[in-house]
Design an enzyme around this catalytic site. Structure first.
Site, PDB file in Angstrom:
ATOM      1  N   ASP A   1       0.836  -1.203   0.000  1.00  0.00           N
ATOM      2  CA  ASP A   1       0.000   0.000   0.000  1.00  0.00           C
ATOM      3  C   ASP A   1       0.867   1.248   0.000  1.00  0.00           C
ATOM      4  OD1 ASP A   1      -2.562   1.432   2.163  1.00  0.00           O
ATOM      5  OD2 ASP A   1      -2.348   1.436  -0.021  1.00  0.00           O
TER       6      ASP A   1
ATOM      7  N   LYS B   1       2.938   3.376  -5.676  1.00  0.00           N
ATOM      8  CA  LYS B   1       2.451   2.341  -6.614  1.00  0.00           C
ATOM      9  C   LYS B   1       3.562   1.900  -7.574  1.00  0.00           C
ATOM     10  CE  LYS B   1      -0.781   3.393  -4.045  1.00  0.00           C
ATOM     11  NZ  LYS B   1      -0.807   2.668  -2.753  1.00  0.00           N
TER      12      LYS B   1
ATOM     13  N   ASP C   1      -3.190  -2.958  -2.545  1.00  0.00           N
ATOM     14  CA  ASP C   1      -4.237  -1.941  -2.601  1.00  0.00           C
ATOM     15  C   ASP C   1      -4.059  -1.090  -3.867  1.00  0.00           C
ATOM     16  OD1 ASP C   1      -5.252   0.940  -0.619  1.00  0.00           O
ATOM     17  OD2 ASP C   1      -6.444  -0.451  -1.807  1.00  0.00           O
ATOM     18  N   ASN C   2      -5.137  -0.435  -4.302  1.00  0.00           N
ATOM     19  CA  ASN C   2      -5.089   0.605  -5.345  1.00  0.00           C
ATOM     20  C   ASN C   2      -4.659   0.123  -6.727  1.00  0.00           C
ATOM     21  OD1 ASN C   2      -3.565   2.150  -2.663  1.00  0.00           O
ATOM     22  ND2 ASN C   2      -5.593   2.789  -3.336  1.00  0.00           N
TER      23      ASN C   2
ATOM     24  N   GLU D   1     -11.359   4.319  -1.270  1.00  0.00           N
ATOM     25  CA  GLU D   1     -11.815   4.640   0.091  1.00  0.00           C
ATOM     26  C   GLU D   1     -12.682   5.890   0.141  1.00  0.00           C
ATOM     27  OE1 GLU D   1      -8.704   3.858  -0.739  1.00  0.00           O
ATOM     28  OE2 GLU D   1      -7.263   5.363  -0.142  1.00  0.00           O
TER      29      GLU D   1
HETATM   30  O1  LIG Z   1      -0.129   7.055  -2.440  1.00  0.00           O
HETATM   31  C1  LIG Z   1      -0.809   6.266  -1.819  1.00  0.00           C
HETATM   32  N1  LIG Z   1      -0.276   5.491  -0.875  1.00  0.00           N
HETATM   33  C2  LIG Z   1       1.158   5.602  -0.567  1.00  0.00           C
HETATM   34  C3  LIG Z   1       1.381   6.409   0.702  1.00  0.00           C
HETATM   35  C4  LIG Z   1       2.638   5.945   1.334  1.00  0.00           C
HETATM   36  N2  LIG Z   1       2.834   5.826   2.649  1.00  0.00           N
HETATM   37  N3  LIG Z   1       4.065   5.339   2.816  1.00  0.00           N
HETATM   38  C5  LIG Z   1       4.608   5.163   1.613  1.00  0.00           C
HETATM   39  C6  LIG Z   1       5.919   4.620   1.382  1.00  0.00           C
HETATM   40  C7  LIG Z   1       6.469   3.753   2.333  1.00  0.00           C
HETATM   41  C8  LIG Z   1       7.719   3.189   2.146  1.00  0.00           C
HETATM   42  C9  LIG Z   1       8.422   3.483   0.978  1.00  0.00           C
HETATM   43  N4  LIG Z   1       9.656   3.083   0.556  1.00  0.00           N
HETATM   44  C10 LIG Z   1       9.821   3.678  -0.657  1.00  0.00           C
HETATM   45  N5  LIG Z   1       8.770   4.435  -0.984  1.00  0.00           N
HETATM   46  C11 LIG Z   1       7.875   4.325   0.028  1.00  0.00           C
HETATM   47  C12 LIG Z   1       6.615   4.908   0.219  1.00  0.00           C
HETATM   48  N6  LIG Z   1       3.728   5.543   0.650  1.00  0.00           N
HETATM   49  C13 LIG Z   1      -2.285   6.178  -2.025  1.00  0.00           C
HETATM   50  C14 LIG Z   1      -2.909   7.173  -2.781  1.00  0.00           C
HETATM   51  C15 LIG Z   1      -4.300   7.156  -2.974  1.00  0.00           C
HETATM   52  C16 LIG Z   1      -4.959   8.206  -3.777  1.00  0.00           C
HETATM   53  C17 LIG Z   1      -6.062   7.890  -4.583  1.00  0.00           C
HETATM   54  C18 LIG Z   1      -6.698   8.879  -5.316  1.00  0.00           C
HETATM   55  C19 LIG Z   1      -6.234  10.191  -5.274  1.00  0.00           C
HETATM   56  F1  LIG Z   1      -6.861  11.150  -5.971  1.00  0.00           F
HETATM   57  C20 LIG Z   1      -5.127  10.493  -4.466  1.00  0.00           C
HETATM   58  C21 LIG Z   1      -4.503   9.516  -3.726  1.00  0.00           C
HETATM   59  C22 LIG Z   1      -5.079   6.135  -2.391  1.00  0.00           C
HETATM   60  C23 LIG Z   1      -4.451   5.148  -1.651  1.00  0.00           C
HETATM   61  O2  LIG Z   1      -5.180   4.140  -1.075  1.00  0.00           O
HETATM   62  C24 LIG Z   1      -3.072   5.148  -1.468  1.00  0.00           C
HETATM   63  O3  LIG Z   1      -2.511   4.120  -0.741  1.00  0.00           O
HETATM   64 MG   LIG Z   2      -3.943   2.548  -0.499  1.00  0.00          MG
END
Ligand SMILES: O=C(NCCc1nnc(-c2ccc3[nH]cnc3c2)[nH]1)c1cc(-c2ccc(F)cc2)cc(O)c1O
Ligand SMILES: [Mg+2]
Length: 214
Positions: A141, A144, A169-170, A199
């Site tokens: 999650d 992407k 997810d997603n 969500e």
């Molecule tokens: O970007 C997302 N999720 C990612 C956050 C994250 N939290 N931690 C990290 C991490 C963790 C270790 C990592 N190591 C290297 N990159 C890393 C990134 N990334 C995300 C975005 C949406 C979304 C949908 C529609 C929209 F209009 C805008 C947004 C919906 C979702 O359910 C998501 O999960």
């Molecule tokens: Mg997500």
């Protein structure tokens, strides 16, 4: 400088949830994000699919990539059997700081190890740092465009075993098209798509469940 969205979410948990009650923490976040301020938690609808896959797998060791504020961390950890462990990787220190407090508020800190840093650096250290032989369950999650490289890294580090379940997810919104191609075309995975919604919205999204065949 004002508060951040994660900080406002934490405030809503502290105001509306009961300390030590994971279910009330989940409900408080879902209420806040549905009625006050959207946030990128897996949410209540996809959360039910996550719950059902978790109950089926009943993992002893689980990995989450992308903690954010800890909503899915709490959803996963509350369903783990005694003695089972969840490791969650978060890249953003501000997200991690809020997640630690939300996980602790739910009373699940003893089941969860939150590690800060890039998944690409931390995955190869899982065995030596945490004594992990392999993961029974992985929830993807995070960013992407990291789904494919990190899945390959988990394979190469011997962290997947015959039967390990990956749940992503997603896969529709924001989308992970390369990941879908990878797991659906690989003879090493048996994949299944669970159609749902992004969500707190009516936009289509879904979860992809992929069983590693060894
Ligand atoms: O970007 C997302 N999720 C990612 C956050 C994250 N939290 N931690 C990290 C991490 C963790 C270790 C990592 N190591 C290297 N990159 C890393 C990134 N990334 C995300 C975005 C949406 C979304 C949908 C529609 C929209 F209009 C805008 C947004 C919906 C979702 O359910 C998501 O999960
Ligand atoms: Mg997500």
């Amino acid at each position: 400088t004002g508060s951040s969205r994660p900080q406002r979410m934490l405030k809503a948990v502290q105001k509306n949830a009961t300390k030590g009650d994971p279910k009330s923490v989940i409900s408080a976040i879902d209420y806040y994000c549905r009625h006050k301020e959207w946030a990128m938690n897996v949410g209540d609808e996809k959360g039910l699919i996550l719950d059902s896959v978790l109950t089926e797998v009943n993992p002893s060791t689980a990995l989450e990539l992308g903690t954010y504020c800890g909503y899915s961390t709490v959803r996963i950890a509350r369903l783990l059997s005694p003695g089972s462990k969840l490791i969650t990787i978060e890249f953003n220190p501000a997200f991690a700081a809020v997640a630690r407090q939300i996980i602790a508020y739910a009373g699940l800190q003893d089941k969860v190890t939150l590690v800060e840093g890039p998944s690409g650096d931390l995955i190869p250290k899982m065995k030596e740092r945490f004594g992990i032989k392999s993961f029974d369950f992985v929830f993807l999650d995070h960013w992407k465009d990291r789904y494919v490289p990190d899945t390959k890294l988990l394979e190469d580090c011997g962290l997947l075993r015959k039967g390990t379940v990956l749940l992503a997810d997603n896969v529709i919104c924001p989308g992970a098209p390369e990941y879908l191609k990878y797991v659906r075309n690989s003879p090493r995975y048996e994949s299944q798509y669970y159609k749902s919604n992004l969500e707190y919205t009516k936009v289509e999204d879904g979860l992809e469940k992929s069983v590693f065949l060894g």
